[in-house]
Design a protein around this motif. Structure first.
Motif, PDB file in Angstrom:
ATOM      1  N   ARG A 140       0.698  -1.333   0.166  1.00 32.58           N
ATOM      2  CA  ARG A 140       0.015   0.043   0.105  1.00 32.58           C
ATOM      3  C   ARG A 140       0.868   1.414   0.141  1.00 32.58           C
ATOM      4  O   ARG A 140       0.703   2.310  -0.639  1.00 32.58           O
ATOM      5  CB  ARG A 140      -1.106   0.011   1.101  1.00 32.58           C
ATOM      6  CG  ARG A 140      -2.032  -0.943   1.138  1.00 32.58           C
ATOM      7  CD  ARG A 140      -2.991  -0.663   2.432  1.00 32.58           C
ATOM      8  NE  ARG A 140      -3.953  -1.841   2.436  1.00 32.58           N
ATOM      9  CZ  ARG A 140      -3.685  -3.013   2.815  1.00 32.58           C
ATOM     10  NH1 ARG A 140      -2.780  -3.082   3.795  1.00 32.58           N
ATOM     11  NH2 ARG A 140      -4.715  -3.872   3.049  1.00 32.58           N
ATOM     12  N   GLN A 144       1.016   4.445  -2.733  1.00 35.03           N
ATOM     13  CA  GLN A 144       0.781   5.607  -2.527  1.00 35.03           C
ATOM     14  C   GLN A 144       2.073   6.595  -3.023  1.00 35.03           C
ATOM     15  O   GLN A 144       1.814   7.501  -3.502  1.00 35.03           O
ATOM     16  CB  GLN A 144       0.485   5.802  -1.107  1.00 35.03           C
ATOM     17  CG  GLN A 144      -0.750   5.283  -0.621  1.00 35.03           C
ATOM     18  CD  GLN A 144      -0.873   5.211   0.980  1.00 35.03           C
ATOM     19  OE1 GLN A 144      -0.211   5.539   1.509  1.00 35.03           O
ATOM     20  NE2 GLN A 144      -2.135   4.824   1.527  1.00 35.03           N
ATOM     21  N   VAL A 154      -3.801  -4.647  -4.212  1.00 33.09           N
ATOM     22  CA  VAL A 154      -2.583  -5.059  -3.282  1.00 33.09           C
ATOM     23  C   VAL A 154      -2.468  -6.597  -3.114  1.00 33.09           C
ATOM     24  O   VAL A 154      -1.347  -6.950  -3.070  1.00 33.09           O
ATOM     25  CB  VAL A 154      -3.046  -4.277  -1.889  1.00 33.09           C
ATOM     26  CG1 VAL A 154      -2.034  -4.526  -0.930  1.00 33.09           C
ATOM     27  CG2 VAL A 154      -2.923  -2.957  -2.017  1.00 33.09           C
TER      28      VAL A 154
END
Length: 196
Positions: A140, A144, A154
């Protein structure tokens, strides 16, 4: 006085250390024997560990107890490998590569979990572990940051990493590819697979 240095305490400590070493020898032998023959008996494990069958039964009364102990040991080793990989350091792809390096060394043990049908009945096989959660958090973070592909799920990236490790283990075990070559192929392909 506070410290217990009596002869009885020293003997108990030595006995505990001996029990720990014996248990470890049985688990290591079991991994080796079961990797070669999934149907191997507890007697086969005892012979490989250099102990009597009754000793194996004292530590692991049933085959299912031995398999559960192997599974728990693998979980502990995965947790330690995850810690050594320092997932919070550097970029997400770098951390994933470090994790692959650490997990690759656990190949024989992890292959057992995949390959031996009896592990399906072990309750710990389906549990989400702190190591799983740490890897998902890493992925994650990478998405980002823009260092990992944001367009795929994911859990997909997690599965891709495990699939590549599995392929590398099989390459080394079944095709006699040198371990360092199999690992290099794994990391090279992972780098391309997760790139944005």
């Amino acid at each position: 006085m506070g410290s217990d240095t009596t002869p009885a305490h020293g003997a108990a400590t030595r006995e505990s250390a001996t029990r720990t070493r014996t248990r470890r020898a049985i688990l290591d032998a079991a991994v080796s024997v079961l990797s070669a023959d999934h149907a191997a008996s507890l007697g086969d494990v005892a012979e490989a560990a250099g102990v009597g069958r009754t000793t194996v039964h004292r530590y692991f009364p049933e085959r299912s107890d031995l398999l559960a102990a192997i599974g728990a040991d693998v979980r502990d080793r995965v947790a330690a490998a995850t810690d050594r990989a320092r997932l919070d350091d550097g970029s997400a792809p770098e951390a994933m590569e470090r994790l692959c390096l650490e997990f690759f060394e656990l190949g024989d043990r992890l292959l057992l979990l995949y390959d031996v049908p009896q592990f399906v009945a072990w309750s710990g096989i389906e549990e989400e572990t702190p190591a799983d959660l740490a890897l998902l958090a890493l992925i994650r973070r990478g998405r980002q940051e823009g260092t990992l592909d944001p367009e795929v799920d994911v859990s997909w990236l997690q599965d891709v990493m495990w699939a590549l490790l599995y392929a590398a283990w099989l390459q080394a075990r079944d095709r006699a590819t040198p371990k360092h070559t199999a690992l290099s192929l794994c990391v090279h392909t992972l780098r391309k697979a997760v790139a944005p």
